[in-house]
Design an enzyme around this catalytic site. Structure first.
Site, PDB file in Angstrom:
ATOM      1  N   SER A   1       0.874  -1.177   0.000  1.00  0.00           N
ATOM      2  CA  SER A   1       0.000   0.000   0.000  1.00  0.00           C
ATOM      3  C   SER A   1       0.908   1.223   0.000  1.00  0.00           C
ATOM      4  O   SER A   1       1.256   1.756   1.050  1.00  0.00           O
ATOM      5  CB  SER A   1      -0.917  -0.031   1.228  1.00  0.00           C
ATOM      6  OG  SER A   1      -1.767   1.075   1.239  1.00  0.00           O
ATOM      7  N   SER A   2       1.300   1.675  -1.196  1.00  0.00           N
ATOM      8  CA  SER A   2       2.443   2.584  -1.335  1.00  0.00           C
ATOM      9  C   SER A   2       2.087   4.060  -1.358  1.00  0.00           C
ATOM     10  O   SER A   2       2.919   4.890  -0.985  1.00  0.00           O
ATOM     11  CB  SER A   2       3.200   2.252  -2.619  1.00  0.00           C
ATOM     12  OG  SER A   2       2.353   2.423  -3.742  1.00  0.00           O
TER      13      SER A   2
ATOM     14  N   ASP B   1      -5.503  -5.354  -6.494  1.00  0.00           N
ATOM     15  CA  ASP B   1      -6.124  -5.608  -5.199  1.00  0.00           C
ATOM     16  C   ASP B   1      -5.150  -6.435  -4.372  1.00  0.00           C
ATOM     17  O   ASP B   1      -4.783  -7.550  -4.750  1.00  0.00           O
ATOM     18  CB  ASP B   1      -7.452  -6.353  -5.386  1.00  0.00           C
ATOM     19  CG  ASP B   1      -8.235  -6.480  -4.087  1.00  0.00           C
ATOM     20  OD1 ASP B   1      -7.729  -6.034  -3.036  1.00  0.00           O
ATOM     21  OD2 ASP B   1      -9.354  -7.017  -4.127  1.00  0.00           O
TER      22      ASP B   1
ATOM     23  N   CYS C   1      -1.439   3.232  11.309  1.00  0.00           N
ATOM     24  CA  CYS C   1      -1.434   4.534  11.986  1.00  0.00           C
ATOM     25  C   CYS C   1      -2.626   4.620  12.939  1.00  0.00           C
ATOM     26  O   CYS C   1      -3.315   5.632  13.010  1.00  0.00           O
ATOM     27  CB  CYS C   1      -1.458   5.674  10.981  1.00  0.00           C
ATOM     28  SG  CYS C   1      -2.842   5.617   9.832  1.00  0.00           S
TER      29      CYS C   1
ATOM     30  N   PRO D   1       1.158   7.849  -0.621  1.00  0.00           N
ATOM     31  CA  PRO D   1       1.643   8.694  -1.728  1.00  0.00           C
ATOM     32  C   PRO D   1       3.127   8.567  -2.033  1.00  0.00           C
ATOM     33  O   PRO D   1       3.697   9.438  -2.697  1.00  0.00           O
ATOM     34  CB  PRO D   1       1.325  10.090  -1.223  1.00  0.00           C
ATOM     35  CG  PRO D   1       1.479  10.007   0.238  1.00  0.00           C
ATOM     36  CD  PRO D   1       1.055   8.627   0.632  1.00  0.00           C
ATOM     37  N   GLY D   2       3.801   7.540  -1.536  1.00  0.00           N
ATOM     38  CA  GLY D   2       5.179   7.288  -1.934  1.00  0.00           C
ATOM     39  C   GLY D   2       6.245   7.681  -0.930  1.00  0.00           C
ATOM     40  O   GLY D   2       7.431   7.614  -1.261  1.00  0.00           O
TER      41      GLY D   2
END
Length: 646
Positions: A304-305, A355, A430, A307-308
């Protein structure tokens, strides 16, 4: 005599002048008094009357007396001060210091007495919870409670809960105080009551208050130096020239900088646009440091990258070597990932949109290391997104935990356990909720062949091994939790996992069931064989006894002939011939031969299981053909021919 006459004349003249002056003044005063007594002669004389002389004289006298008393008091004070100063001047320095110390002690004693009275009054006074009528008025809105009153009530409830036995109100339970604290906290900080209730199950009441206060205060602004383009000290020097005040983040980070003040926007400087640093929270450094990819030929997956931020940090740790696959479900979010990758100068990243729940079957055993920063409820980043206070519910947390379990199982399936220095993944969220952290990791431990490792972070609190009535695996204490009220960072959770093999606990259960079923089948077959042998040998014990008493001479003759032939060949001794003395021996040998044959059958059945495998199928076929031409088949033929000849 002349001088005496002159002096007498002078004194007489002076006395005359004085008497004349006194007469003049007395006349003037009498004139004034007459005029005052007569009254005013102007137009206002009808209604305006002068005051009496007695009142004026008394007031003047009072004023004069007061002035004199003040002067006397001032004189006394000045005299006392002067005497004190004279005494101080006479004292030595040590005596002066001791005098000052005595005065300070007196002041401290007075303050201690006042504080003692205050604490006694505070402890002896019991706090009374609001009545039902007051609560209904607050809920209906007829009475608005100010925030200051709510805060005072929260503090009072916390003091009561700290010493509940002595501070509680009679006929009041602890649950009532907790319920009132829950409603007051949710009202003061603007949370849903169910969220505050969930926090109260995780923390004690005072720590819950600290967590809610810290979640409302903003976290410090942190930037990460891009070591692919610059060094931290060079970046700090260039930003200091622009008037930015900054400090190193912490001892555990070599690339982080904490911005305390800036006259310019940090996200629009030439250094930012040229890719020398990245805006990133301090807590998001931890998963990358725990994974710790090394430069080389590693194949890393960021599940799940967007925003980088973490993807670029992984590339920075790998020094633009190896391969990083940055995956995210939504293509719109991957636009920010691609933009940051180009700006920071990263060249070893491949972006895709799949996915994550299906990657375990699509890319099975492909990656050496995997980072899963799973989507969560965001209960640790409330300072950045205050809408979480009102929008998140317990049902949302349950939905997130189900998604996280699916993603984690898929990530483990796509991890290669046999890779050199691989088979490691990091799971992070988080959020501070137990349902999204410890419960998910415990579910993984029960469904895959994995174990937990120490993430290598010197700070952070250990994960929960128990929560209410639930008990988790003891190794979950190796995971790390980060809190805003303890570490001044976003709420975060990090777990480092090692994949041991592709084996699953469900497979072991199936194998155990198959083994037990085979054992049951074997026992049933043996029972059937024994029963069949009993049926073949005879129909009952009486018939067996009858047969044992009878002598079958035909069988004995055949056995004797066979033994004679063997004796001729030197195979056996002649004493083995059947005689009335050794009949019992022959019977025992026959029974032994039957037992040996049954043992051989069991061995052959076990060998046949091994022989049925595809590896040994061809070799067994050849051996069977050879065995078919043995002499065992021909021996009965020879025996029949000899018997026919006799």
């Amino acid at each position: 005599s002349e001088s005496g006459s002159e002096s007498g004349s002078e004194s007489g003249s002076e006395s005359d002048e004085q008497s004349s002056g006194d007469d003049a003044t007395s006349n003037s005063c009498s004139d004034d008094e007459n005029t005052k007594a007569k009254g005013f002669t102007d137009e206002n004389s009808s209604w305006l009357k002068p005051k009496s002389n007695e009142t004026t004289t008394t007031k003047k006298q009072q004023l004069l007396d007061s002035d004199e008393s003040d002067d006397d008091a001032n004189d006394d004070d000045s005299n006392s001060n002067s005497s004190a100063s004279e005494d101080d001047d006479d004292l030595l320095e040590i005596e002066k210091e001791s005098k000052l110390l005595d005065q300070q002690l007196l002041v401290e004693q007075e303050e201690a007495e006042t504080e003692l009275r205050r604490t006694i009054a505070k402890n002896t006074a019991t706090f009374h919870l609001p009545t039902t009528i007051e609560l209904t008025d607050e809920q209906d809105g007829t009475r608005v409670v100010p925030p200051s009153e709510l805060r005072e009530r929260i503090d009072e409830i916390l003091t009561v809960l700290a010493d509940f036995k002595n501070g509680r109100e009679p006929n009041r339970s602890r649950c009532e105080y907790i319920a009132q604290l829950n409603s007051d906290m949710s009202e003061l900080f603007g949370y849903l009551p169910e969220l505050v209730e969930y926090f109260l199950t995780m923390f004690n009441p005072s720590e819950t208050l600290e967590f809610l206060e810290a979640s409302d205060s903003p976290r410090p602004l942190v930037i990460r130096t891009n070591t692919l383009k610059t060094r931290r000290k060079d970046l700090a020097a260039s930003l200091l020239k622009r008037g930015v005040t900054l400090d190193p983040l912490a001892n555990w980070s070599k690339v982080g900088l904490k911005i305390t003040a800036s006259p310019i926007p940090i996200g629009a400087t030439p250094e930012y646009l040229s890719g020398q640093y990245m805006l990133q929270s301090a807590a998001s450094f931890c998963p990358c440091l725990a994974l710790n990819p090394t430069p080389g030929k590693e194949v890393v997956l960021d599940l799940s990258s967007a925003p980088g931020g973490k993807t670029s940090y992984l590339a920075q740790l790998m020094r633009n070597t190896g391969t990083i696959v940055a995956n995210d479900l939504k293509p719109e979010r991957q636009k920010a990932t691609i933009a940051n990758i180009h700006r920071l100068g990263v060249r070893n990243v491949i972006t895709c949109c799949y996915d994550g729940r299906k990657l375990g079957k699509l890319w099975k055993n492909r990656f050496t290391k995997i980072l899963l920063d799973a989507p969560c409820s965001g209960l640790g980043v409330i300072s950045r997104d205050p809408s979480v206070k009102v929008q998140r519910t317990i049902q949302d947390i349950d939905r997130c935990s189900v998604l996280q379990k699916e993603l984690l199982l898929s990530a483990i399936d796509s991890l290669n356990a046999k890779a050199k220095g691989g088979g490691i993944m990091v799971y992070s969220t988080c959020s501070v909720s137990v349902k999204e952290n410890e419960e998910v990791v415990d579910y993984l431990l029960n469904n895959r062949d994995v174990k937990l490792l120490d993430p290598g972070l010197d700070f952070g609190k250990p994960g929960f091994t128990r929560y209410q009535q639930k008990r988790f695996h003891p190794s979950i204490a190796k995971t790390r939790r980060f809190y805003p009220h303890v570490h001044n960072m976003d709420g975060f959770y990090v777990a480092k996992i090692l994949k041991l093999s592709d084996r699953r606990p469900s497979d072991a259960i199936v194998e155990d069931e198959e083994d037990t079923s085979k054992m049951v089948v074997d026992t049933e077959e043996t029972k059937n064989k024994i029963e069949g042998e009993v049926d073949k040998d005879g129909e009952g014990d009486e018939k067996k006894k009858d047969k044992s008493t009878e002598i079958d001479w035909g069988k004995r003759v055949k056995k004797q002939l066979a033994r004679q032939e063997n004796n001729k060949r030197g195979g056996k001794r002649s004493s083995d011939a059947v005689t009335p003395g050794n009949e019992d021996r022959t019977v025992d040998r026959g029974e032994r031969s039957k037992g040996d044959s049954s043992d051989k059958d069991e061995r052959l059945s076990k060998k046949s299981k091994v022989a049925n495998t595809p590896v040994f199928a061809k070799s067994n076929a050849k051996s069977k053909k050879k065995k078919s031409s043995n002499a065992k088949v021909n021996k009965p033929r020879r025996r029949k021919q000899e018997l026919d000849a006799m």
